[in-house]
Design a protein around this motif. Structure first.
Motif, PDB file in Angstrom:
ATOM      1  N   LEU A  94      -0.885   6.672  -6.789  1.00  0.00           N
ATOM      2  CA  LEU A  94      -2.532   6.693  -6.994  1.00  0.00           C
ATOM      3  C   LEU A  94      -2.589   8.420  -6.753  1.00  0.00           C
ATOM      4  O   LEU A  94      -3.514   8.913  -7.468  1.00  0.00           O
ATOM      5  CB  LEU A  94      -3.003   6.129  -5.920  1.00  0.00           C
ATOM      6  N   GLU A  95      -1.748   8.892  -5.906  1.00  0.00           N
ATOM      7  CA  GLU A  95      -1.863  10.490  -5.937  1.00  0.00           C
ATOM      8  C   GLU A  95      -1.626  11.188  -7.168  1.00  0.00           C
ATOM      9  O   GLU A  95      -2.362  12.239  -7.657  1.00  0.00           O
ATOM     10  CB  GLU A  95      -1.145  11.236  -4.779  1.00  0.00           C
ATOM     11  N   ALA A 111     -10.038   0.463  -1.946  1.00  0.00           N
ATOM     12  CA  ALA A 111      -9.656   1.940  -1.582  1.00  0.00           C
ATOM     13  C   ALA A 111      -8.716   2.673  -2.586  1.00  0.00           C
ATOM     14  O   ALA A 111      -8.846   4.042  -2.504  1.00  0.00           O
ATOM     15  CB  ALA A 111      -8.556   1.645  -0.389  1.00  0.00           C
ATOM     16  N   TYR A 112      -8.075   1.960  -3.179  1.00  0.00           N
ATOM     17  CA  TYR A 112      -7.227   2.460  -4.612  1.00  0.00           C
ATOM     18  C   TYR A 112      -8.234   3.140  -5.652  1.00  0.00           C
ATOM     19  O   TYR A 112      -8.179   4.296  -5.883  1.00  0.00           O
ATOM     20  CB  TYR A 112      -6.521   1.512  -5.259  1.00  0.00           C
ATOM     21  N   ASP A 151       0.915  -1.431  -0.051  1.00  0.00           N
ATOM     22  CA  ASP A 151      -0.076  -0.084  -0.073  1.00  0.00           C
ATOM     23  C   ASP A 151       0.825   1.065   0.112  1.00  0.00           C
ATOM     24  O   ASP A 151       0.699   2.285  -0.740  1.00  0.00           O
ATOM     25  CB  ASP A 151      -0.786   0.230   1.270  1.00  0.00           C
ATOM     26  N   GLU A 152       2.000   1.358   0.878  1.00  0.00           N
ATOM     27  CA  GLU A 152       2.752   2.322   0.810  1.00  0.00           C
ATOM     28  C   GLU A 152       3.252   2.854  -0.427  1.00  0.00           C
ATOM     29  O   GLU A 152       3.628   3.984  -0.766  1.00  0.00           O
ATOM     30  CB  GLU A 152       3.999   2.159   1.904  1.00  0.00           C
ATOM     31  N   ARG A 177      -9.765   6.435  -3.988  1.00  0.00           N
ATOM     32  CA  ARG A 177      -8.840   7.334  -4.198  1.00  0.00           C
ATOM     33  C   ARG A 177      -9.096   8.162  -5.555  1.00  0.00           C
ATOM     34  O   ARG A 177      -8.887   9.441  -5.466  1.00  0.00           O
ATOM     35  CB  ARG A 177      -7.332   6.846  -3.713  1.00  0.00           C
ATOM     36  N   ARG A 191       2.193   2.035  -3.133  1.00  0.00           N
ATOM     37  CA  ARG A 191       1.178   2.720  -4.262  1.00  0.00           C
ATOM     38  C   ARG A 191       0.437   3.999  -3.916  1.00  0.00           C
ATOM     39  O   ARG A 191       0.095   4.640  -4.932  1.00  0.00           O
ATOM     40  CB  ARG A 191       0.088   1.640  -4.392  1.00  0.00           C
ATOM     41  N   TRP A 192       0.424   4.405  -2.767  1.00  0.00           N
ATOM     42  CA  TRP A 192      -0.258   5.502  -2.539  1.00  0.00           C
ATOM     43  C   TRP A 192       0.242   6.761  -3.115  1.00  0.00           C
ATOM     44  O   TRP A 192      -0.704   7.570  -3.733  1.00  0.00           O
ATOM     45  CB  TRP A 192      -0.349   5.958  -1.057  1.00  0.00           C
TER      46      TRP A 192
END
Ligand SMILES: Nc1ncnc2c1ncn2[C@@H]1O[C@H](COP(=O)(O)OP(=O)(O)OP(=O)(O)O)[C@@H](O)[C@H]1O
Ligand SMILES: O=C(O)[C@H](O)[C@@H](O)[C@H](O)[C@H](O)CO
Length: 164
Positions: free
Chosen positions: A53-54, A76-77, A46-47, A80, A49-50
Motif C-alpha cells: 500500500l505504501e 484502513a487500507y 495486514d503485514e 492509507r 499488505r502495508w
C-alpha cells in the motif's frame, strides 16, 4: 477496488482509456513473497499488505491523475491511499461470492490467485459503501456499461453513492 475476480483490471483499463489516463495494475506491485503466498493458497495479512500500500500510495502521489487497480479491502487500507492522494476516488465493483468464485476458477490456468482464497477475500472485505468519494458499480453489468456507469457517477453533478 474489490475482491479477487470482481473486475478491477478490466474496469480500470476501460476507465483509463476513456479518461486518457495511465492505468496502474496494483497486483503488479505485490512483493514476490506475497504473490507466492497467494499462489500457495495463503491469504495475505495486514503485514503483507502495508508495504504494498505504501508503494501504491507513492505512485498515486507521484503520478496522479491515474487509474489504479487495488483490492483495498479494508477501510484502513483505503485511508492509507487517501492519505497519499487526498483527491482519490474509489470505484467499488460489487460482486457476490458465487460469481467471484466462478470468475476466479475460470481463469485459474492463467492467473496466480488461488480460487481457495475467494472466501477469505469476502471475510476481509469491509464494504466501502457510504464512505465519501466512493461510487459503486455492479459486477454483473457488461464491461462497457460498468465504465459508463462509473464515469457518470464520478462526475460532480452525480455526487452520490449508488444509482438505482
Ligand atoms: N463486466 C464483466 N462481465 C463479464 N466478465 C468480466 C467482467 N469484468 C471482468 N470479467 C472477467 O472476470 C475475470 C476477472 O476480471 P479481472 O481480472 O478484471 O478482475 P480483477 O478484480 O482485476 O481480478 P484480480 O484482482 O483477482 O486479478 C476475467 O476473466 C474477466 O475477463
Ligand atoms: O489484498 C489482497 O488480498 C490482494 O490484493 C488480492 O485481492 C489479489 O491480489 C487480487 O485480487 C488478485 O487476484
Amino acid at each position: 477496488m474489490g475482491v479477487a475476480g470482481c473486475g478491477k483490471t478490466s474496469v480500470g483499463q476501460g476507465l483509463a482509456t476513456a479518461l486518457g489516463w495511465v492505468f496502474i495494475e496494483g497486483d503488479a506491485h505485490h512483493s514476490p513473497a506475497s504473490i507466492a503466498k497467494m499462489q500457495a493458497g495463503q491469504a495475505l495479512t495486514d503485514e503483507d499488505r502495508w508495504g504494498w500500500l505504501e508503494r501504491l500510495g507513492q505512485m498515486l502521489a507521484d503520478q496522479a491523475p491515474v487509474v489504479l487497480s487495488c483490492s483495498a479491502l479494508k477501510r484502513a487500507y483505503r485511508d492509507r491511499l487517501r492519505l497519499a492522494c487526498p483527491a482519490l476516488r474509489f470505484v467499488f465493483i460489487d460482486i457476490d461470492k458465487a460469481l467471484a468464485l466462478q470468475r476466479v476458477a475460470d481463469r485459474a490456468d492463467r492467473h496466480f490467485f488461488s480460487a481457495s482464497l475467494v472466501d477469505s477475500q469476502f471475510t476481509t472485505l469491509e464494504s466501502p459503501i457510504g464512505e465519501p468519494g466512493v461510487v459503486t458499480v455492479p459486477a454483473t453489468l457488461a464491461l462497457s456499461a460498468q465504465v459508463e456507469r462509473a464515469l457518470d457517477l464520478l462526475t460532480p453533478r452525480n455526487n452520490q453513492e449508488t444509482r438505482p
